[in-house]
Motif scaffolding. Sequence first.
Motif, PDB file in Angstrom:
ATOM      1  N   ASP A 115       0.813  -0.988   0.100  1.00 57.27           N
ATOM      2  CA  ASP A 115       0.036  -0.093   0.050  1.00 57.27           C
ATOM      3  C   ASP A 115       0.845   1.057   0.201  1.00 57.27           C
ATOM      4  OD1 ASP A 115      -2.486   1.434  -0.109  1.00 57.27           O
ATOM      5  OD2 ASP A 115      -2.560   1.376   1.987  1.00 57.27           O
ATOM      6  N   ARG A 153      -7.318   6.250  -2.743  1.00 57.80           N
ATOM      7  CA  ARG A 153      -6.316   6.138  -2.248  1.00 57.80           C
ATOM      8  C   ARG A 153      -5.077   7.230  -2.641  1.00 57.80           C
ATOM      9  NH1 ARG A 153      -3.400   5.997   1.258  1.00 57.80           N
ATOM     10  NH2 ARG A 153      -1.842   4.464   1.484  1.00 57.80           N
ATOM     11  N   PHE A 159      -3.270   1.900  -7.577  1.00 60.30           N
ATOM     12  CA  PHE A 159      -3.984   2.656  -6.648  1.00 60.30           C
ATOM     13  C   PHE A 159      -5.286   3.645  -7.128  1.00 60.30           C
ATOM     14  CE2 PHE A 159       0.479   1.884  -5.506  1.00 60.30           C
ATOM     15  CZ  PHE A 159       0.306   1.023  -4.283  1.00 60.30           C
TER      16      PHE A 159
END
Length: 333
Positions: free
Chosen positions: A140, A274, A270
């Motif tokens: 992430d 995000r 992403f």
Amino acid sequence: MPVKPEPSSALFAGPFALGTLSAPDGPAFPALVTPDGQVLDLRAAFGDERLTVRDLLERWDTALERLRALAGDGDAVRRPLAEFRVHAPVEPRQVFQSGANYRQHVIDLHVAHRAPGDERPEAERRAEAAELMDRRAAEDLPYVFIGLPSAVTGPYDDVTLPAWAEKPDWELELAAVIGRPAYRVPVEEALSYVAGYTIANDLTDRATVFRRDMPQIGTDWLRSKNAPGFTPLGPWIVPAGSLADPGDLRLVLKLNGETMQDESTKDMIFSLARMVSYASQSARLLPGDLVLTGSPAGNGMHWGRLLRDGDVMDASITGLGSQRTRCVAQDAS
């Protein structure tokens, strides 16, 4: 003179969009534009001769209600869009740019930017890039850097290719326009800070992306991406509510009529939410700021064909309209 696109049946999705226009020899002004190509000068509607699109974004929650009412007002005086010049729809204070956010694009770049002495087969290098993308997604960790507002230009303006730019390339991107201050916002709330969307073409000189003299300091985004006019923007800011799903939009870029990029935002590693959330963890996003979300596969490095004098780029994104820019070599301008 700038090259303009052919007229279409509907300029964008939804009942209205925002633009920044000017009459010949007149000052730029904020405009409400309807899909059929009619223009309402918002200075008069809001009673402020100094009004800008960024001013509207500063008070987006209340301005949006007023704009909706104006779009539905059949008595409002409108003029044809053809009478005006179209500028970049907003002057941002900050430009947040996402790198390496489309899976196939990153894999292609990884193969194209082969390090000196790397003689491994292409399939091996592609597999390495795919593994890297999977790891980034799992950890992430989006990649965001800063662009300069001075690189922004209009959607139909000529783009000057600097004499020093050896490998100028195109990168069509979806751009989010921030509608209220955002700092450390969670992913679940991030899209509520987005006023609308527009088109950006984030031009890059591939020859200057990496510092050859000091490879240990990495990328040089100032040199490679921020020449004047290297970010054609617009033509419109389409309110967020007019797009059903920013995660499923088609991006198409044509070079001299030939399709080079044709991809969906579904290929983003992403999501837009995000990216906005991630940028806001480090910086305070302000109304009118741009969050560029990366570019899909099909740039010049992939095709082995970089930009040159006289090239015309046509770029479009579902529901956001289209832009057309012509490349002019610095020594030819």
